[in-house]
Write a protein that holds these residues in place. Structure first.
Motif, PDB file in Angstrom:
ATOM      1  N   LYS A 157      85.276 -13.328  25.341  1.00 23.39           N
ATOM      2  CA  LYS A 157      84.733 -14.360  26.221  1.00 23.39           C
ATOM      3  C   LYS A 157      83.887 -13.763  27.337  1.00 23.39           C
ATOM      4  O   LYS A 157      83.723 -14.360  28.393  1.00 23.39           O
ATOM      5  N   TRP A 158      83.357 -12.588  27.105  1.00 26.34           N
ATOM      6  CA  TRP A 158      82.536 -11.954  28.135  1.00 26.34           C
ATOM      7  C   TRP A 158      81.127 -12.539  28.060  1.00 26.34           C
ATOM      8  O   TRP A 158      80.322 -12.182  27.192  1.00 26.34           O
ATOM      9  N   ILE A 159      80.821 -13.434  28.971  1.00 26.10           N
ATOM     10  CA  ILE A 159      79.530 -14.131  28.979  1.00 26.10           C
ATOM     11  C   ILE A 159      78.608 -13.483  29.998  1.00 26.10           C
ATOM     12  O   ILE A 159      78.958 -13.353  31.181  1.00 26.10           O
ATOM     13  N   VAL A 160      77.431 -13.078  29.556  1.00 20.81           N
ATOM     14  CA  VAL A 160      76.448 -12.420  30.411  1.00 20.81           C
ATOM     15  C   VAL A 160      75.299 -13.384  30.690  1.00 20.81           C
ATOM     16  O   VAL A 160      74.684 -13.911  29.762  1.00 20.81           O
ATOM     17  N   ASN A 161      75.025 -13.604  31.974  1.00 22.23           N
ATOM     18  CA  ASN A 161      73.897 -14.446  32.369  1.00 22.23           C
ATOM     19  C   ASN A 161      72.641 -13.596  32.503  1.00 22.23           C
ATOM     20  O   ASN A 161      72.696 -12.442  32.950  1.00 22.23           O
ATOM     21  N   TYR A 162      71.508 -14.158  32.106  1.00 24.91           N
ATOM     22  CA  TYR A 162      70.236 -13.439  32.267  1.00 24.91           C
ATOM     23  C   TYR A 162      69.095 -14.423  32.458  1.00 24.91           C
ATOM     24  O   TYR A 162      69.176 -15.601  32.075  1.00 24.91           O
ATOM     25  N   ASP A 163      68.027 -13.940  33.072  1.00 26.03           N
ATOM     26  CA  ASP A 163      66.773 -14.687  33.223  1.00 26.03           C
ATOM     27  C   ASP A 163      65.680 -13.927  32.493  1.00 26.03           C
ATOM     28  O   ASP A 163      65.730 -12.692  32.380  1.00 26.03           O
ATOM     29  N   LYS A 164      64.683 -14.658  32.024  1.00 23.07           N
ATOM     30  CA  LYS A 164      63.572 -14.001  31.334  1.00 23.07           C
ATOM     31  C   LYS A 164      62.270 -14.738  31.606  1.00 23.07           C
ATOM     32  O   LYS A 164      62.252 -15.920  31.981  1.00 23.07           O
ATOM     33  N   ALA A 165      61.173 -14.038  31.390  1.00 23.32           N
ATOM     34  CA  ALA A 165      59.835 -14.608  31.555  1.00 23.32           C
ATOM     35  C   ALA A 165      58.860 -13.797  30.716  1.00 23.32           C
ATOM     36  O   ALA A 165      59.152 -12.662  30.330  1.00 23.32           O
ATOM     37  N   GLY A 166      57.700 -14.395  30.435  1.00 21.09           N
ATOM     38  CA  GLY A 166      56.663 -13.686  29.691  1.00 21.09           C
ATOM     39  C   GLY A 166      56.884 -13.621  28.195  1.00 21.09           C
ATOM     40  O   GLY A 166      56.315 -12.740  27.532  1.00 21.09           O
ATOM     41  N   SER A 167      57.669 -14.532  27.637  1.00 22.50           N
ATOM     42  CA  SER A 167      57.926 -14.499  26.194  1.00 22.50           C
ATOM     43  C   SER A 167      56.654 -14.659  25.388  1.00 22.50           C
ATOM     44  O   SER A 167      56.579 -14.234  24.224  1.00 22.50           O
ATOM     45  N   GLN A 168      55.632 -15.275  25.989  1.00 23.13           N
ATOM     46  CA  GLN A 168      54.379 -15.509  25.275  1.00 23.13           C
ATOM     47  C   GLN A 168      53.554 -14.237  25.127  1.00 23.13           C
ATOM     48  O   GLN A 168      52.599 -14.198  24.342  1.00 23.13           O
ATOM     49  N   ASN A 169      53.915 -13.171  25.851  1.00 21.19           N
ATOM     50  CA  ASN A 169      53.150 -11.927  25.799  1.00 21.19           C
ATOM     51  C   ASN A 169      53.603 -11.071  24.620  1.00 21.19           C
ATOM     52  O   ASN A 169      54.212 -10.006  24.785  1.00 21.19           O
ATOM     53  N   VAL A 170      53.305 -11.537  23.432  1.00 21.63           N
ATOM     54  CA  VAL A 170      53.741 -10.842  22.221  1.00 21.63           C
ATOM     55  C   VAL A 170      53.087  -9.461  22.160  1.00 21.63           C
ATOM     56  O   VAL A 170      51.882  -9.322  22.352  1.00 21.63           O
ATOM     57  N   GLY A 171      53.905  -8.466  21.920  1.00 21.40           N
ATOM     58  CA  GLY A 171      53.402  -7.102  21.832  1.00 21.40           C
ATOM     59  C   GLY A 171      53.328  -6.376  23.150  1.00 21.40           C
ATOM     60  O   GLY A 171      53.050  -5.169  23.182  1.00 21.40           O
ATOM     61  N   ALA A 172      53.551  -7.082  24.262  1.00 21.51           N
ATOM     62  CA  ALA A 172      53.518  -6.440  25.576  1.00 21.51           C
ATOM     63  C   ALA A 172      54.806  -5.654  25.799  1.00 21.51           C
ATOM     64  O   ALA A 172      55.841  -5.928  25.178  1.00 21.51           O
ATOM     65  N   PRO A 173      54.773  -4.662  26.672  1.00 21.06           N
ATOM     66  CA  PRO A 173      55.987  -3.877  26.948  1.00 21.06           C
ATOM     67  C   PRO A 173      57.128  -4.752  27.462  1.00 21.06           C
ATOM     68  O   PRO A 173      56.905  -5.768  28.134  1.00 21.06           O
ATOM     69  N   ALA A 174      58.351  -4.354  27.137  1.00 20.23           N
ATOM     70  CA  ALA A 174      59.543  -5.053  27.598  1.00 20.23           C
ATOM     71  C   ALA A 174      60.094  -4.345  28.829  1.00 20.23           C
ATOM     72  O   ALA A 174      60.200  -3.114  28.851  1.00 20.23           O
ATOM     73  N   VAL A 175      60.443  -5.117  29.847  1.00 20.33           N
ATOM     74  CA  VAL A 175      60.936  -4.573  31.106  1.00 20.33           C
ATOM     75  C   VAL A 175      62.257  -5.266  31.442  1.00 20.33           C
ATOM     76  O   VAL A 175      62.351  -6.495  31.393  1.00 20.33           O
ATOM     77  N   LEU A 176      63.266  -4.478  31.783  1.00 22.94           N
ATOM     78  CA  LEU A 176      64.580  -5.017  32.146  1.00 22.94           C
ATOM     79  C   LEU A 176      64.883  -4.649  33.592  1.00 22.94           C
ATOM     80  O   LEU A 176      64.849  -3.471  33.964  1.00 22.94           O
TER      81      LEU A 176
END
Length: 540
Positions: A157-176
Motif C-alpha cells: 500500500k505504498w502510494i507515491v504522489n507525483y506531478d508531471k508536465a511536458g508530456s507532449q515533448n516526445v523525444g525530449a530529455p526526461a528530468v526528475l
C-alpha cells in the motif's frame, strides 16, 4: 578596463584610481588622484560581512601624493584620514563578492603593470562591467506547461504522489525533481511550468513526506482508544500491519523508490535535480544506478543524512540503538515524538524556519505555507517524522558517493544560494574540489531553496546546462561564453521580470578549489565562537 588588485596573504586591498573628478560611492568620497592609489587597511574585526569598515587613505598617499593631493585629504601627521562605509566592507584575498556596492560604479580603472609591481602575492581580478544579462521571467498561466498529478503504487500500500508536465515533448530529455525535507513535489511548480515547455519533467514526494504519507494506519491501536487521539496520531499501536512490516523511511528506501519510479513510470535514463535532502538522494541514486542517470544537478544539497549507524557498515555500533525507524514506534519514543512534533509543526514555528532559509521573504507565499502546513496535519506525519529521524544511514558515505560519481563520469551541475544558513556554499565547493569537472554556479542573494526564491535564474541555468549536455557542448553553458568569467570569480548581474517589476541577482561561475583548512574553519567556526575561540572568516 577595470582592475582590482587584492593581497591574498595580507588584510590589505589596494585599488588603483585615475579619477577625473570626485565621486561619492556609498558614503566614501574619492578625490582627484591622477595615477595615485588608495590603500585601505582592513582590521581583523572588520572581516565579517555586513559590518562597517573603516578605511585609512593615509598609508599609501603620505609618501606618494603631492602637496595638493594631501591638502585635498587634509592629512595630519598625527592623525590618519578615515572614511566610513555605509554598507558592505571591501573584500580581501581573492574574493570580490563583498565589493558589490563598488562594482559597476566605473571607479576602478586599469593601471599598467599593476600585477607585476605588486608582487606574486597579489591576485588581479577583472571587474570589467559587462551588460546586464536579461533572462526570461516565469511563464504566465497561459504560456506555462500544464501540471498534472498522479499516484503510483509501489509495493503493498505504498502510494507515491507525483506531478508531471511536458508530456507532449516526445523525444525530449526526461528530468526528475527531488524535494527537500518537509516539503513535496509542489515545491517545484515553477520548474515544471517553465521547463515543461522544453522537457518532460516529473517531481515526486518521498515516502513519508508530502502527499506520499500512508493512507492507512501502519500500526493501529488495540482496544478502546479515544477517537480524537486515534485520528491525530497513527503508527503508535502495539502491532505493525503486514504491508508496513518493512517500512522504514530511510535513504536506502528512498533510493530504491527513485529507481523503481524511473524504471516503471519514466522508462528511460533521466536528469536528476535535487534540493537539500533531494540533492543528497540524487547523488546517492546516481552512485548506485549510474545507468539510469544522464546528469545530476544539486541545489544546496545536504552533504549527509541520518545519524544512526548502518547495520551493514557498522554492525556493532548499530546494535547500540534498539530502534531503527521501523513501525510501530516504541512506547518510550511516543511521548518524545509527540512533544517535539507539537512544537515544530506549529504554524509560527514553520514560519520561523522559512524566514531562516529564505533570504527573500516575499517568496514565502501563503500558498507555500498552507501546503507545508497541510502535510503536518496528516495523522501519519508525527510517526513518519520519528521514523525519518531514527532511520539508519545509507550503505555509502558521502565521500564514497562522490567517488563513484566521479569514476562513472556522471555530469554534475551545482547551483547554490550563497546566503544559505544551513548548507553553506563551502559544501558545494567541497564537491567541486573532488569533482573538478562539475559546473558550479553561485547565486546572491539566495538562500537554501534557490529554485523557490529565484526560479527564473535556476531555470535559466538548468535549461542551459541540459541543452549543453544534449548538444554535446555545441550549445555553450550559461555564462561560459564570457571569457573573463573563466579566469576570475567575477559576479554577473541577471535581470528578469516578475509580476511587472524588474528584479536582478548576482551570479558567478565558481572555479577555484577550496583549501581544506578554509573548509574546516568555515564548518567549525560557530563552535570556535561558542568556546571562546577567535572567529576566522574564510571567504572563497
Amino acid at each position: 578596463m577595470e582592475t582590482v588588485a587584492c593581497s591574498r596573504y595580507a588584510p590589505v586591498a589596494i585599488i588603483p584610481l585615475n579619477f577625473q573628478c570626485s565621486r561619492i560611492i556609498k558614503g566614501l568620497k574619492l578625490c582627484k588622484l591622477p595615477g595615485g592609489f588608495l590603500k585601505r587597511n582592513i582590521n581583523k574585526r572588520h572581516r565579517l560581512r555586513y559590518r562597517p569598515l573603516v578605511a585609512s587613505a593615509k598609508g599609501r598617499l603620505k609618501g606618494d601624493a603631492n602637496e595638493e593631493t594631501k591638502k585635498q585629504y587634509e592629512f595630519d601627521e598625527n592623525d590618519s584620514t578615515q572614511v566610513q562605509f555605509n554598507e558592505h566592507p571591501l573584500a580581501f584575498g581573492s574574493s570580490i563578492s563583498s565589493m558589490e556596492p563598488l562594482i559597476g560604479s566605473s571607479c576602478f580603472l586599469e593601471e599598467e603593470g599593476l600585477g607585476e609591481s605588486m608582487g606574486k602575492d597579489l591576485t588581479v581580478i577583472d571587474t570589467k562591467p559587462s551588460s546586464v544579462i536579461q533572462i526570461p521571467g516565469l511563464p504566465d498561466g497561459n504560456n506555462g506547461s500544464c501540471i498534472t498529478s498522479g499516484s503510483w503504487e509501489w509495493k503493498h500500500k505504498w502510494i507515491v504522489n507525483y506531478d508531471k508536465a511536458g508530456s507532449q515533448n516526445v523525444g525530449a530529455p526526461a528530468v526528475l525533481f527531488l524535494p527537500g525535507f518537509g516539503v513535496g513535489s509542489f515545491h517545484y511548480d515553477n520548474q515544471l511550468r517553465d521547463l515543461g515547455r522544453n522537457f518532460r519533467v516529473w517531481a515526486i514526494d518521498f515516502l513519508g513526506q508530502g502527499k506520499s504519507l500512508p493512507c492507512d494506519d501502519p500500526a493501529p491501536p488495540v482496544g478502546e482508544v479515544d477517537s480524537e487521539e486515534n485520528i491525530k496520531y497513527w503508527g503508535f499501536g502495539p502491532k505493525v500491519e503486514p504491508w508496513a512490516s518493512e517500512l522504514v523511511y530511510s535513504v536506502d528506501l528512498w533510493r530504491d523508490q527513485i529507481r523503481n519510479f524511473v524504471e516503471q513510470v519514466i522508462g528511460e535514463p533521466i536528469y536528476v535535480v535535487g534540493n537539500s535532502l533531494g540533492g543528497f538522494m540524487g547523488l546517492y541514486f546516481a552512485a548506485c544506478y549510474p545507468q539510469l542517470v544522464r546528469g545530476i544537478s544539486l541545489l544546496n544539497a545536504t552533504p549527509f543524512w541520518a545519524f544512526i549507524p548502518n547495520s551493514s557498515r557498522s554492525p556493532n555500533m548499530a546494535k547500540l540503538f534498539p530502534w531503527a525507524g521501523n513501525f510501530p514506534v516504541p512506547p518510550k519514543a511516543r511521548k518524545l515524538t509527540e512533544f517535539v512534533w507539537s512544537k515544530i509543526s506549529e504554524p509560527e514555528a514553520i514560519k520561523n524556519v522559512l524566514k531562516q532559509v529564505y533570504v527573500d521573504h516575499s517568496a514565502m507565499t501563503d500558498e507555500l505555507f498552507s501546503r507545508i502546513l497541510e502535510v503536518t496535519e496528516h495523522p501519519a506525519a508525527a510517526a513518519s517524522f520519528a521514523s525519518i529521524i531514527f532511520a539508519p544511514q545509507g550503505e555509502l558515505s558521502f565521500n564514497e558517493i562522490l567517488l563513484r560519481c566521479q569514476e562513472m563520469n556522471i555530469p554534475i551541475c551545482l547551483i547554490y544560494g550563497r546566503e544559505d544558513p544551513w548548507v553553506r556554499p563551502q559544501w558545494g565547493q567541497l564537491v567541486k574540489s573532488q569533482v573538478p569537472d562539475a559546473v558550479y554556479y553561485e547565486i546572491s542573494p539566495a538562500g537554501h531553496c534557490p529554485h523557490s526564491e529565484v526560479p527564473e535564474v535556476v531555470n535559466f541555468l538548468l535549461r542551459g546546462w541540459i541543452e549543453n549536455r544534449e548538444s554535446q557542448a555545441s550549445v555553450a553553458l550559461p555564462l561560459y561564453d564570457d571569457p573573463s568569467l573563466l579566469h576570475s570569480d567575477l559576479w554577473r548581474e541577471m535581470e528578469f521580470e516578475r509580476k511587472g517589476l524588474r528584479r536582478s541577482v548576482q551570479v558567478r561561475v565558481v572555479r577555484s578549489k577550496t583549501p581544506f583548512w578554509k573548509f574546516f574553519l568555515s564548518v567549525f567556526q560557530p563552535l570556535l565562537r561558542i568556546f571562546g575561540g577567535k572567529s576566522y572568516k574564510t571567504r572563497i
